[in-house]
Design a protein around this motif. Structure first.
Motif, PDB file in Angstrom:
ATOM      1  N   VAL A 393      38.977  44.654 -15.884  1.00 30.05           N
ATOM      2  CA  VAL A 393      39.204  45.102 -17.259  1.00 30.05           C
ATOM      3  C   VAL A 393      37.890  45.165 -18.026  1.00 30.05           C
ATOM      4  CG1 VAL A 393      40.214  44.435 -19.478  1.00 30.05           C
ATOM      5  CG2 VAL A 393      41.598  44.328 -17.407  1.00 30.05           C
ATOM      6  N   THR A 394      37.070  44.128 -17.884  1.00 31.71           N
ATOM      7  CA  THR A 394      35.800  44.093 -18.609  1.00 31.71           C
ATOM      8  C   THR A 394      34.798  45.113 -18.069  1.00 31.71           C
ATOM      9  OG1 THR A 394      35.130  42.245 -17.181  1.00 31.71           O
ATOM     10  CG2 THR A 394      36.032  41.697 -19.341  1.00 31.71           C
ATOM     11  N   ALA A 395      34.830  45.337 -16.759  1.00 31.28           N
ATOM     12  CA  ALA A 395      33.950  46.363 -16.176  1.00 31.28           C
ATOM     13  C   ALA A 395      34.296  47.738 -16.723  1.00 31.28           C
ATOM     14  CB  ALA A 395      34.057  46.350 -14.653  1.00 31.28           C
ATOM     15  N   ASP A 396      35.580  48.047 -16.771  1.00 33.13           N
ATOM     16  CA  ASP A 396      36.019  49.348 -17.285  1.00 33.13           C
ATOM     17  C   ASP A 396      35.690  49.503 -18.768  1.00 33.13           C
ATOM     18  OD1 ASP A 396      37.012  50.009 -14.805  1.00 33.13           O
ATOM     19  OD2 ASP A 396      39.087  49.467 -15.283  1.00 33.13           O
ATOM     20  N   SER A 397      35.815  48.423 -19.525  1.00 35.75           N
ATOM     21  CA  SER A 397      35.578  48.500 -20.963  1.00 35.75           C
ATOM     22  C   SER A 397      34.138  48.876 -21.291  1.00 35.75           C
ATOM     23  CB  SER A 397      35.916  47.158 -21.630  1.00 35.75           C
ATOM     24  OG  SER A 397      34.964  46.163 -21.294  1.00 35.75           O
ATOM     25  N   MET A 398      33.198  48.493 -20.393  1.00 37.01           N
ATOM     26  CA  MET A 398      31.788  48.787 -20.626  1.00 37.01           C
ATOM     27  C   MET A 398      31.254  49.878 -19.698  1.00 37.01           C
ATOM     28  SD  MET A 398      30.973  46.871 -23.163  1.00 37.01           S
ATOM     29  CE  MET A 398      29.205  47.064 -23.141  1.00 37.01           C
ATOM     30  N   LYS A 399      32.175  50.570 -19.015  1.00 36.81           N
ATOM     31  CA  LYS A 399      31.804  51.675 -18.112  1.00 36.81           C
ATOM     32  C   LYS A 399      30.774  51.217 -17.066  1.00 36.81           C
ATOM     33  CE  LYS A 399      34.228  54.321 -20.820  1.00 36.81           C
ATOM     34  NZ  LYS A 399      35.577  54.776 -20.403  1.00 36.81           N
ATOM     35  N   MET A 400      31.053  50.070 -16.457  1.00 32.68           N
ATOM     36  CA  MET A 400      30.143  49.507 -15.460  1.00 32.68           C
ATOM     37  C   MET A 400      30.725  49.658 -14.060  1.00 32.68           C
ATOM     38  SD  MET A 400      29.056  45.990 -17.448  1.00 32.68           S
ATOM     39  CE  MET A 400      27.774  45.486 -16.310  1.00 32.68           C
ATOM     40  N   SER A 401      29.850  49.813 -13.076  1.00 27.02           N
ATOM     41  CA  SER A 401      30.289  49.851 -11.687  1.00 27.02           C
ATOM     42  C   SER A 401      30.592  48.428 -11.213  1.00 27.02           C
ATOM     43  CB  SER A 401      29.196  50.464 -10.804  1.00 27.02           C
ATOM     44  OG  SER A 401      28.062  49.612 -10.757  1.00 27.02           O
ATOM     45  N   ILE A 402      31.257  48.334 -10.043  1.00 29.40           N
ATOM     46  CA  ILE A 402      31.573  47.019  -9.488  1.00 29.40           C
ATOM     47  C   ILE A 402      30.290  46.223  -9.237  1.00 29.40           C
ATOM     48  CG2 ILE A 402      32.584  45.798  -7.534  1.00 29.40           C
ATOM     49  CD1 ILE A 402      34.623  47.117  -9.344  1.00 29.40           C
ATOM     50  N   LYS A 403      29.271  46.894  -8.721  1.00 29.04           N
ATOM     51  CA  LYS A 403      28.001  46.224  -8.430  1.00 29.04           C
ATOM     52  C   LYS A 403      27.357  45.699  -9.707  1.00 29.04           C
ATOM     53  CE  LYS A 403      23.495  46.920  -6.214  1.00 29.04           C
ATOM     54  NZ  LYS A 403      22.613  47.886  -5.504  1.00 29.04           N
ATOM     55  N   GLN A 404      27.375  46.529 -10.758  1.00 28.66           N
ATOM     56  CA  GLN A 404      26.794  46.098 -12.028  1.00 28.66           C
ATOM     57  C   GLN A 404      27.557  44.902 -12.606  1.00 28.66           C
ATOM     58  OE1 GLN A 404      27.120  49.742 -14.232  1.00 28.66           O
ATOM     59  NE2 GLN A 404      25.203  50.601 -13.437  1.00 28.66           N
ATOM     60  N   ARG A 405      28.883  44.960 -12.487  1.00 31.95           N
ATOM     61  CA  ARG A 405      29.710  43.866 -13.022  1.00 31.95           C
ATOM     62  C   ARG A 405      29.501  42.576 -12.220  1.00 31.95           C
ATOM     63  NH1 ARG A 405      31.460  40.171 -14.868  1.00 31.95           N
ATOM     64  NH2 ARG A 405      33.382  39.758 -16.046  1.00 31.95           N
ATOM     65  N   MET A 406      29.301  42.695 -10.912  1.00 29.51           N
ATOM     66  CA  MET A 406      29.043  41.516 -10.076  1.00 29.51           C
ATOM     67  C   MET A 406      27.776  40.801 -10.520  1.00 29.51           C
ATOM     68  SD  MET A 406      31.303  40.892  -7.645  1.00 29.51           S
ATOM     69  CE  MET A 406      30.372  40.012  -6.394  1.00 29.51           C
ATOM     70  N   GLY A 407      26.801  41.565 -10.978  1.00 27.36           N
ATOM     71  CA  GLY A 407      25.537  40.980 -11.396  1.00 27.36           C
ATOM     72  C   GLY A 407      25.656  40.098 -12.624  1.00 27.36           C
ATOM     73  N   LEU A 408      26.789  40.201 -13.322  1.00 26.85           N
ATOM     74  CA  LEU A 408      26.977  39.416 -14.537  1.00 26.85           C
ATOM     75  C   LEU A 408      27.549  38.029 -14.253  1.00 26.85           C
ATOM     76  CD1 LEU A 408      26.795  39.715 -17.678  1.00 26.85           C
ATOM     77  CD2 LEU A 408      29.207  40.364 -17.633  1.00 26.85           C
ATOM     78  N   ILE A 409      28.205  37.860 -13.124  1.00 29.20           N
ATOM     79  CA  ILE A 409      28.912  36.611 -12.810  1.00 29.20           C
ATOM     80  C   ILE A 409      28.023  35.370 -12.892  1.00 29.20           C
ATOM     81  CG2 ILE A 409      30.143  35.356 -10.983  1.00 29.20           C
ATOM     82  CD1 ILE A 409      31.415  38.001 -10.165  1.00 29.20           C
ATOM     83  N   PRO A 410      26.800  35.390 -12.340  1.00 30.51           N
ATOM     84  CA  PRO A 410      25.959  34.184 -12.446  1.00 30.51           C
ATOM     85  C   PRO A 410      25.656  33.786 -13.892  1.00 30.51           C
ATOM     86  CG  PRO A 410      25.091  35.672 -10.781  1.00 30.51           C
ATOM     87  CD  PRO A 410      26.147  36.429 -11.508  1.00 30.51           C
ATOM     88  N   TYR A 411      25.476  34.780 -14.763  1.00 27.71           N
ATOM     89  CA  TYR A 411      25.179  34.479 -16.171  1.00 27.71           C
ATOM     90  C   TYR A 411      26.418  33.932 -16.875  1.00 27.71           C
ATOM     91  CZ  TYR A 411      21.115  37.323 -15.022  1.00 27.71           C
ATOM     92  OH  TYR A 411      19.979  37.832 -14.417  1.00 27.71           O
ATOM     93  N   GLU A 412      27.583  34.465 -16.542  1.00 19.54           N
ATOM     94  CA  GLU A 412      28.826  33.920 -17.100  1.00 19.54           C
ATOM     95  C   GLU A 412      29.021  32.478 -16.637  1.00 19.54           C
ATOM     96  OE1 GLU A 412      32.018  37.508 -17.453  1.00 19.54           O
ATOM     97  OE2 GLU A 412      31.201  37.179 -15.445  1.00 19.54           O
ATOM     98  N   ALA A 413      28.645  32.206 -15.384  1.00 20.32           N
ATOM     99  CA  ALA A 413      28.762  30.846 -14.855  1.00 20.32           C
ATOM    100  C   ALA A 413      27.850  29.880 -15.609  1.00 20.32           C
ATOM    101  CB  ALA A 413      28.432  30.829 -13.368  1.00 20.32           C
ATOM    102  N   ILE A 414      26.692  30.360 -16.048  1.00 28.78           N
ATOM    103  CA  ILE A 414      25.781  29.513 -16.826  1.00 28.78           C
ATOM    104  C   ILE A 414      26.426  29.135 -18.157  1.00 28.78           C
ATOM    105  CG2 ILE A 414      23.570  29.439 -18.038  1.00 28.78           C
ATOM    106  CD1 ILE A 414      22.413  31.197 -15.816  1.00 28.78           C
ATOM    107  N   VAL A 415      27.076  30.112 -18.787  1.00 31.65           N
ATOM    108  CA  VAL A 415      27.757  29.849 -20.063  1.00 31.65           C
ATOM    109  C   VAL A 415      28.881  28.839 -19.866  1.00 31.65           C
ATOM    110  CG1 VAL A 415      29.144  30.847 -21.929  1.00 31.65           C
ATOM    111  CG2 VAL A 415      27.191  32.122 -21.011  1.00 31.65           C
TER     112      VAL A 415
END
Length: 431
Positions: A393-415
């Motif tokens: 849902v969040t990937a689609d909301s920002m028009k991101m590819s699966i690869k681009q969205r995967m790159g965000l997971i480590p930063y979300e984990a930091i939060v």
């Protein structure tokens, strides 16, 4: 139940459920099937397996009732445009110079007042794309601001995950919400810092993407003053008891009205304040429809939680922790982290962690409120994995590819990790 299922069966059942979810089987069926197979492998017969499922699903009914009640407030905030009004007001107030803080704070507040985090991201995403295009902020920074802010708001909200954390340890919802404030603020601060560091990295927002996401007609949305009535009423009513307990005012401390009553009342009062009383059927229908999927997953989670509770898995985990020499306090955040990662869902993770390890956590000397906050924050660390709907849902909301969205997971984990560490330090060791 007068029988114990082998911990091996419990682990196999949980593993089967995870694999089936990854294979795109409906999560409810995946969780039920995992619970059935795990119980049978663990030594239960057919009748005992049914008892495990029934017992597990019954244990989440209190949470289910309150989640359905919360649908009234959620429906009002989303369908009336109140949530978007609040988001736009916050972003406008802070201006472009503090865009990342504004976006994170907007998502945090919208989630905190009872809107589901995926919906909150969807509401703020068009604003984020427009601001990102104008200010030259990358998509990964924008989505981190939204997701991190949403995570912070989610641990202080009357959402299903907070309800599950409160019910899992027999606490008032307001107490769990209040206890999450400091970790939430720390999560917001870390979100803004990291997102600011990433604003020039990755793919930028194109002009077409910014335009496409700004076509919504906001002319019929309520004013800010009317939009905040529902959340303000909810917060005031929920906070009366904790404030009375802290201040020693007996009359306020005796005000013990369950969230099952407060959240619908706040939604209806807000609806009337916005002059939308005639739309009560529309808003409540929308709210319960949005809650249905969550309720079904909670019931499925209850089934697998019943399996784990009927097994000796928690005993094995406690023995492992004792053998390793680390503090038993860590069982609470660890269980939240692992269960939410397994299901890619904060609320489902909290249900599994409290239902499976709740008693073991309390037996190790952890206070109920401390346990609830640590499990809850732990469930925000790696809950946005691809097997869950939040990721997509969040990937689609920002028009991101699966690869681009995967790159965000480590930063979300930091939060999420920051909020978990803060909660563990405060409630696990300092108090």
């Amino acid at each position: 139940m007068d029988f114990t299922i082998s911990w091996i069966g419990a682990l196999i059942g949980l593993g089967i459920a995870i694999v089936l979810i990854l294979r795109k089987l409906n999560p409810v069926y995946a969780l039920f099937l995992g619970a059935i197979v795990g119980a049978l492998i663990g030594g239960a017969n057919l009748e005992q397996t049914i008892n495990v499922l029934v017992s597990g699903t019954q244990s989440v009914m209190g949470t289910v009732i309150r989640v359905l009640a919360a649908g009234v407030l959620a429906g009002v905030m989303m369908e009336s445009g109140a949530a978007e009004t609040i988001a736009q007001a916050i972003v406008k107030k802070f201006g472009g110079g503090k865009a990342i803080l504004a976006l994170a704070l907007a998502t945090m507040i919208i989630t905190a007042v009872g809107v589901f985090i995926p919906v909150a991201v969807l509401i703020v995403a068009p604003i984020a794309l427009s601001v990102g295009n104008k200010m030259g902020i990358s998509k990964i920074a924008l989505l981190l601001a939204l997701s991190g802010g949403g995570k912070a708001g989610n641990i202080i909200s009357p959402n299903p995950n907070t309800i599950a954390a409160a019910r899992g340890f027999n606490l008032d919802l307001s107490h769990v919400m209040l206890a999450g404030i400091i970790p939430a603020i720390c999560g917001l601060i870390v979100t803004v810092i990291i997102a600011s560091m990433l604003k020039n990295k990755g793919v930028m927002v194109s002009n077409e993407e910014a335009v496409d996401n700004n076509k919504a007609d906001t002319s019929n949305y309520p004013t800010l003053g009317k939009a905040i009535v529902a959340p303000v009423v909810a917060i005031i009513l929920l906070m009366i008891n904790p404030i009375g307990s802290l201040s020693g005012i007996e009359a306020l401390a005796k005000f013990k009205v369950d969230a099952m009553y407060i959240l619908p009342i706040a939604g209806i009062v807000g609806m009337l304040a916005m002059g939308q009383g005639k739309k009560i059927l529309q808003y409540t229908t929308s709210g319960i429809n949005k809650m249905t999927a969550t309720v079904l997953i909670l019931i499925g989670a209850g089934g697998i939680a019943g399996l784990i509770s009927a097994s000796d898995l928690s005993t094995q985990v406690v023995s492992l922790i004792e053998a390793s020499g680390i503090s038993g306090t860590f069982l609470a955040p660890i269980s939240g982290i692992l269960m939410a990662a397994a299901t890619a869902s904060t609320s489902t993770g909290v249900i599994l962690a409290t239902g499976s390890f709740g008693q073991a956590i309390l037996n190790m000397g952890t206070a109920p409120l401390a346990a609830a906050v640590m499990v809850h924050t732990g469930a925000t660390v790696i809950d946005s994995l691809p097997q869950g709907n939040y990721f997509h849902v969040t990937a689609d909301s920002m028009k991101m590819s699966i690869k681009q969205r995967m790159g965000l997971i480590p930063y979300e984990a930091i939060v999420g990790g920051t909020m978990t560490i803060v909660a563990t330090l405060i409630y696990g060791f300092l108090f």
